[in-house]
Design a protein around this motif. Structure first.
Motif, PDB file in Angstrom:
ATOM      1  N   GLN A 184       0.540   5.677  -0.284  1.00  0.00           N
ATOM      2  CA  GLN A 184      -0.387   6.444  -0.878  1.00  0.00           C
ATOM      3  C   GLN A 184       0.509   7.705  -0.760  1.00  0.00           C
TER       4      GLN A 184
ATOM      5  N   SER B 112      -3.932   6.698  -4.134  1.00  0.00           N
ATOM      6  CA  SER B 112      -3.553   5.576  -3.841  1.00  0.00           C
ATOM      7  C   SER B 112      -3.401   4.421  -5.021  1.00  0.00           C
TER       8      SER B 112
ATOM      9  N   GLU C 211      -4.616   1.941 -12.567  1.00  0.00           N
ATOM     10  CA  GLU C 211      -5.811   2.367 -11.636  1.00  0.00           C
ATOM     11  C   GLU C 211      -5.444   3.484 -10.059  1.00  0.00           C
ATOM     12  N   THR C 212      -5.635   4.422  -9.998  1.00  0.00           N
ATOM     13  CA  THR C 212      -5.583   5.517  -9.226  1.00  0.00           C
ATOM     14  C   THR C 212      -6.247   5.545  -7.924  1.00  0.00           C
ATOM     15  N   ARG C 213      -6.947   5.219  -6.771  1.00  0.00           N
ATOM     16  CA  ARG C 213      -7.843   5.787  -5.949  1.00  0.00           C
ATOM     17  C   ARG C 213      -7.173   6.984  -5.392  1.00  0.00           C
TER      18      ARG C 213
ATOM     19  N   ILE D  10      -3.053   1.436  -7.771  1.00  0.00           N
ATOM     20  CA  ILE D  10      -3.278   0.398  -7.440  1.00  0.00           C
ATOM     21  C   ILE D  10      -2.304  -0.473  -7.982  1.00  0.00           C
TER      22      ILE D  10
ATOM     23  N   HIS E 125      -3.580  11.276 -14.120  1.00  0.00           N
ATOM     24  CA  HIS E 125      -4.581  10.704 -13.675  1.00  0.00           C
ATOM     25  C   HIS E 125      -4.975  11.588 -13.199  1.00  0.00           C
TER      26      HIS E 125
ATOM     27  N   ASN F  92       0.917  -1.358  -0.219  1.00  0.00           N
ATOM     28  CA  ASN F  92       0.245  -0.493  -0.449  1.00  0.00           C
ATOM     29  C   ASN F  92       0.935   1.329   0.136  1.00  0.00           C
TER      30      ASN F  92
ATOM     31  N   ARG G 172      -8.551  10.536  -2.597  1.00  0.00           N
ATOM     32  CA  ARG G 172      -9.255  10.059  -1.246  1.00  0.00           C
ATOM     33  C   ARG G 172      -9.660  12.287  -0.901  1.00  0.00           C
TER      34      ARG G 172
ATOM     35  N   SER H 117      -9.828   5.223 -13.909  1.00  0.00           N
ATOM     36  CA  SER H 117      -9.138   3.802 -14.320  1.00  0.00           C
ATOM     37  C   SER H 117      -9.140   4.126 -15.964  1.00  0.00           C
TER      38      SER H 117
ATOM     39  N   LYS I 205     -13.322   8.261  -6.830  1.00  0.00           N
ATOM     40  CA  LYS I 205     -12.670   8.137  -5.846  1.00  0.00           C
ATOM     41  C   LYS I 205     -12.043   6.776  -6.678  1.00  0.00           C
ATOM     42  N   MET I 206     -12.033   6.509  -7.647  1.00  0.00           N
ATOM     43  CA  MET I 206     -11.186   5.518  -8.607  1.00  0.00           C
ATOM     44  C   MET I 206     -11.352   6.461 -10.295  1.00  0.00           C
TER      45      MET I 206
END
Length: 320
Positions: A176, A236, A218-220, A238, A248, A174, A222, A193, A190-191
């Motif tokens: 961040q 974050s 893919e990136t999250r 992925i 992104h 993980n 927040r 892609s 929130k994502m």
């Protein structure tokens, strides 16, 4: 100018078990320290490197007992490491966040490349090898862009590197980041892609674009804190593509402050007016399984003063 390189003879090396599953390109980069990365890929592409007398691609994973033919190349002499007495090298000692017998996590300063090359005499990994001459197998587990600061994981043993690379492959590590982006990030996003494709411009500059033919990414995201003209987000990744978070964020319509490749000039000028002089992207947290103990490790890197000051000038309550 004095030539400080030497030409090596053809070498045939039998791969030891500790190097099994390592990509041939990464193996060669470690064996041919001082050789430009571009040359390593060229000799693989031209078939000058052979494994068990056969041509291989850069992504070929070595197996214990493989015999690797390494052609004659000019390499820098062994004393190419920087002096451990240099202030810049010594300063890294104070950036170490965690260290044990098999790994190290360092808070990489912004502006320092992770390795030498492209006109740079040395980077972070060369500096760490100068600081830790007794550690024979210091290797980067992953990378950070030159202008990105924060948590960077270094392995000290081949077995640890293999284990940590497997965690990256399985997406169980993980990572961040804090990023300050233009405008108000929408809470429902929130994502992101979007497949990414690397391109090299005529100038030699490398850029990454969203492209349907690219690699999945893919990136999250927040929201951490909202300001009048900006948002502090936690990103974050992925997947681990080049410039992934930066591209992104742009794809979402919110480029990162002072991003010289993918940023917005007006927003960057606004942030420069508040005193920000660097890309606002910081790897603030790294979580992984310790390759030896199996313990879950969580390491955090505090924001540097320059980033905290910029947030305070924006009116941050969280970082006041």
């Amino acid at each position: 100018m004095t030539d400080t390189s030497v030409t090596q003879q053809v070498r045939f090396q039998t791969v030891e078990p500790d190097f099994a599953e390592q990509r041939i390109d990464n193996y060669l980069l470690a064996q041919l320290k001082g050789v430009p990365k571009s040359l390593v890929y060229r000799i693989v592409r031209k078939g000058e490197v052979r494994v068990n007398k056969k041509r291989v691609k850069p992504e070929y994973k070595l197996q214990a007992g493989d015999v690797v033919r390494i052609p004659p190349v000019r390499v820098a002499e062994a004393n190419a490491l920087p002096s451990a007495k240099l202030d810049r090298v010594q300063a890294l000692q104070h950036q170490i966040l965690y260290e044990d017998d098999v790994l190290m996590v360092i808070n990489k300063p912004a502006g320092l490349a992770v390795h030498g090359g492209s006109g740079l005499q040395f980077g972070l990994i060369e500096s760490l090898r100068a600081l830790r001459p007794q550690a024979q197998h210091l290797e980067l587990v992953h990378r950070l862009d030159r202008e990105t600061s924060g948590c960077l994981l270094i392995s000290k043993r081949r077995s640890a590197l293999r284990n940590l690379h497997e965690q990256l492959r399985l997406k169980t590590m993980n990572k961040q980041y804090y990023a300050l982006v233009r405008g108000h990030w929408q809470a429902h996003v929130k994502m992101v892609s979007a497949p990414l494709q690397k391109n090299t411009l005529k100038s030699g500059e490398r850029v990454v674009r969203v492209d349907s033919d690219g690699k999945d990414a893919e990136t999250r995201f927040r929201i951490i804190e909202q300001y009048n003209q900006a948002t502090l987000v936690e990103a974050s990744p992925i997947t681990g593509r080049t410039h992934q978070i930066r591209v992104h964020a742009l794809q979402a319509g919110h480029p990162i402050a002072l991003d010289d490749k993918y940023g917005d000039e007006d927003f960057s000028r606004f942030m420069q007016g508040l005193g920000l002089q660097r890309l606002f992207l910081h790897a603030h947290l790294l979580q992984f399984t310790h390759p030896q103990s199996g313990q879950t490790m969580t390491v955090e890197a505090p924001l540097d003063d320059a980033l905290r000051d910029a947030l305070r000038r924006l009116g941050s309550k969280r970082f006041a």
